[in-house]
Write a protein that holds these residues in place. Structure first.
Motif, mmCIF file in Angstrom:
data_model
loop_
_atom_site.group_PDB
_atom_site.id
_atom_site.type_symbol
_atom_site.label_atom_id
_atom_site.label_comp_id
_atom_site.label_asym_id
_atom_site.label_seq_id
_atom_site.Cartn_x
_atom_site.Cartn_y
_atom_site.Cartn_z
ATOM 1 N N ARG A 33 -70.090 18.907 -40.792
ATOM 2 C CA ARG A 33 -70.369 19.411 -42.132
ATOM 3 C C ARG A 33 -70.710 20.821 -41.940
ATOM 4 O O ARG A 33 -71.641 21.168 -41.127
ATOM 5 C CB ARG A 33 -71.408 18.431 -42.921
ATOM 6 N N GLY A 34 -70.339 21.472 -43.024
ATOM 7 C CA GLY A 34 -70.810 22.967 -43.191
ATOM 8 C C GLY A 34 -70.413 23.580 -41.878
ATOM 9 O O GLY A 34 -69.478 23.394 -41.031
ATOM 10 N N PHE A 35 -71.182 24.751 -41.656
ATOM 11 C CA PHE A 35 -71.103 25.624 -40.745
ATOM 12 C C PHE A 35 -72.137 25.731 -39.742
ATOM 13 O O PHE A 35 -72.454 26.529 -38.841
ATOM 14 C CB PHE A 35 -70.914 27.141 -41.115
ATOM 15 N N PHE A 36 -73.169 24.692 -39.624
ATOM 16 C CA PHE A 36 -74.257 24.422 -38.595
ATOM 17 C C PHE A 36 -74.092 23.296 -37.956
ATOM 18 O O PHE A 36 -74.524 22.225 -38.369
ATOM 19 C CB PHE A 36 -75.616 24.565 -39.550
ATOM 20 N N TRP A 37 -73.397 23.222 -36.993
ATOM 21 C CA TRP A 37 -72.962 22.038 -36.277
ATOM 22 C C TRP A 37 -73.614 22.000 -34.931
ATOM 23 O O TRP A 37 -73.663 23.044 -34.167
ATOM 24 C CB TRP A 37 -71.232 22.069 -35.705
ATOM 25 N N PRO A 38 -73.977 20.721 -34.396
ATOM 26 C CA PRO A 38 -74.628 20.776 -33.028
ATOM 27 C C PRO A 38 -73.566 20.483 -32.203
ATOM 28 O O PRO A 38 -72.570 20.131 -32.491
ATOM 29 C CB PRO A 38 -75.322 19.093 -33.151
ATOM 30 N N ARG A 39 -73.845 21.273 -30.920
ATOM 31 C CA ARG A 39 -72.913 21.119 -29.834
ATOM 32 C C ARG A 39 -73.284 19.910 -29.021
ATOM 33 O O ARG A 39 -74.256 19.502 -28.927
ATOM 34 C CB ARG A 39 -73.192 22.453 -29.039
ATOM 35 N N THR A 40 -72.377 19.285 -28.298
ATOM 36 C CA THR A 40 -72.313 18.339 -27.293
ATOM 37 C C THR A 40 -71.976 18.797 -25.934
ATOM 38 O O THR A 40 -71.887 20.126 -25.669
ATOM 39 C CB THR A 40 -71.470 17.030 -27.723
ATOM 40 N N HIS A 41 -72.064 17.959 -24.992
ATOM 41 C CA HIS A 41 -71.664 18.470 -23.710
ATOM 42 C C HIS A 41 -70.944 17.274 -23.349
ATOM 43 O O HIS A 41 -70.705 16.230 -23.519
ATOM 44 C CB HIS A 41 -73.216 18.304 -22.825
ATOM 45 N N TYR A 42 -69.958 17.639 -22.231
ATOM 46 C CA TYR A 42 -69.164 16.602 -21.535
ATOM 47 C C TYR A 42 -70.003 15.812 -20.653
ATOM 48 O O TYR A 42 -71.061 16.284 -20.104
ATOM 49 C CB TYR A 42 -67.997 17.169 -20.757
ATOM 50 N N THR A 43 -69.677 14.478 -20.548
ATOM 51 C CA THR A 43 -70.961 13.684 -19.519
ATOM 52 C C THR A 43 -70.792 13.876 -18.218
ATOM 53 O O THR A 43 -71.796 13.748 -17.573
ATOM 54 C CB THR A 43 -70.138 12.156 -19.770
ATOM 55 N N ALA A 44 -69.656 14.457 -17.647
ATOM 56 C CA ALA A 44 -69.590 14.945 -16.550
ATOM 57 C C ALA A 44 -68.326 15.999 -16.450
ATOM 58 O O ALA A 44 -67.336 16.002 -17.142
ATOM 59 C CB ALA A 44 -69.395 13.803 -15.403
ATOM 60 N N PRO A 45 -68.152 16.721 -15.113
ATOM 61 C CA PRO A 45 -67.020 17.506 -14.672
ATOM 62 C C PRO A 45 -65.789 16.678 -14.922
ATOM 63 O O PRO A 45 -64.610 17.184 -15.581
ATOM 64 C CB PRO A 45 -67.190 18.075 -13.396
ATOM 65 N N GLU A 46 -66.029 15.447 -14.566
ATOM 66 C CA GLU A 46 -64.530 14.509 -14.522
ATOM 67 C C GLU A 46 -64.111 14.086 -15.966
ATOM 68 O O GLU A 46 -62.952 14.053 -16.322
ATOM 69 C CB GLU A 46 -64.900 13.280 -13.707
ATOM 70 N N HIS A 47 -65.075 14.060 -16.820
ATOM 71 C CA HIS A 47 -64.943 13.877 -18.146
ATOM 72 C C HIS A 47 -64.174 15.094 -18.715
ATOM 73 O O HIS A 47 -63.133 14.752 -19.604
ATOM 74 C CB HIS A 47 -66.279 13.577 -19.001
ATOM 75 N N ALA A 48 -64.521 16.322 -18.675
ATOM 76 C CA ALA A 48 -64.047 17.454 -18.999
ATOM 77 C C ALA A 48 -62.401 17.466 -18.555
ATOM 78 O O ALA A 48 -61.604 17.927 -19.350
ATOM 79 C CB ALA A 48 -64.630 18.709 -18.833
ATOM 80 N N GLU A 49 -62.232 17.286 -17.209
ATOM 81 C CA GLU A 49 -61.007 17.460 -16.622
ATOM 82 C C GLU A 49 -60.058 16.441 -17.301
ATOM 83 O O GLU A 49 -58.906 16.446 -17.378
ATOM 84 C CB GLU A 49 -61.161 17.463 -15.078
ATOM 85 N N SER A 50 -60.509 14.974 -17.483
ATOM 86 C CA SER A 50 -59.616 14.132 -18.147
ATOM 87 C C SER A 50 -59.270 14.435 -19.460
ATOM 88 O O SER A 50 -58.169 14.240 -19.918
ATOM 89 C CB SER A 50 -60.427 12.769 -18.077
ATOM 90 N N VAL A 51 -60.210 15.026 -20.253
ATOM 91 C CA VAL A 51 -59.737 15.605 -21.649
ATOM 92 C C VAL A 51 -58.757 16.682 -21.534
ATOM 93 O O VAL A 51 -57.770 16.673 -22.118
ATOM 94 C CB VAL A 51 -60.984 15.978 -22.391
ATOM 95 N N ALA A 52 -59.143 17.755 -20.689
ATOM 96 C CA ALA A 52 -58.135 18.734 -20.451
ATOM 97 C C ALA A 52 -56.837 18.275 -19.988
ATOM 98 O O ALA A 52 -55.577 18.610 -20.338
ATOM 99 C CB ALA A 52 -58.712 19.862 -19.405
ATOM 100 N N ALA A 53 -56.686 17.244 -19.137
ATOM 101 C CA ALA A 53 -55.405 16.599 -18.641
ATOM 102 C C ALA A 53 -54.606 16.099 -19.808
ATOM 103 O O ALA A 53 -53.404 16.163 -19.707
ATOM 104 C CB ALA A 53 -55.599 15.639 -17.494
ATOM 105 N N ARG A 54 -55.419 15.246 -20.451
ATOM 106 C CA ARG A 54 -54.616 14.583 -21.763
ATOM 107 C C ARG A 54 -53.980 15.623 -22.712
ATOM 108 O O ARG A 54 -53.031 15.653 -23.142
ATOM 109 C CB ARG A 54 -55.613 13.801 -22.443
ATOM 110 N N LEU A 55 -54.839 16.745 -22.868
ATOM 111 C CA LEU A 55 -54.261 17.745 -23.498
ATOM 112 C C LEU A 55 -53.017 18.524 -22.975
ATOM 113 O O LEU A 55 -52.056 18.975 -23.569
ATOM 114 C CB LEU A 55 -55.189 18.843 -24.054
#
Length: 139
Positions: free
Chosen positions: A109-131
């Motif tokens: 909502r709006g323009f003040f959004w909380p940022r999150t983190h990937y749970t692990a480098p493998e999580h980020a890589e799996s999301v990148a691979a899907r994309l």
């Protein structure tokens, strides 16, 4: 001070890349609003949208459109939020477009959004691979 996005484009800084061609480079944001939050940048240093030459606008935004479709398809998102800051709130002075996966009632909502983190480098890589798969399968 070296531009961090130029360092990513040059391969000097690691990133979870999802697309790379003559018009754009796309990679996961390291502080995503949601997993699959992608930044799309021109491959050469351009500070603002105003600085992007007119003949590069179409090819660049064609790739932004391609990434937005891939985010929806590859992550089963209901839609995307596509935005660019221009000078104000532009945390890196290299023009970039945010492509954020959206789901109904995801709390964004709006323009003040909380940022999150990937749970692990493998999580980020799996999301990148899907994309990457979604981009490669695009028509």
């Amino acid at each position: 001070m070296t531009c961090p996005f130029c360092a990513i484009v040059a391969g000097e800084h690691p990133a979870n890349s999802v697309l790379r061609d003559h018009a754009a480079v796309a990679f996961l944001d390291t502080r995503p609003l949601f997993p699959g939050h992608v930044l799309v940048v021109p491959p050469r240093h351009i500070e603002t949208l105003d600085d992007l030459p007119p003949d590069e606008v179409g090819p660049f935004f064609t790739q932004v459109q391609r990434v937005a479709r891939a985010v929806e398809r590859g992550l089963d998102a209901d839609g995307t939020f596509v935005a660019a800051n221009n000078r104000i709130s532009q945390s890196v002075p290299h023009f970039h477009v945010h492509v954020v996966p959206r789901h109904r009632k995801d709390g964004l909502r709006g323009f003040f959004w909380p940022r999150t983190h990937y749970t692990a480098p493998e999580h980020a890589e799996s999301v990148a691979a899907r994309l990457r798969r979604a981009i490669d399968s695009a028509v």
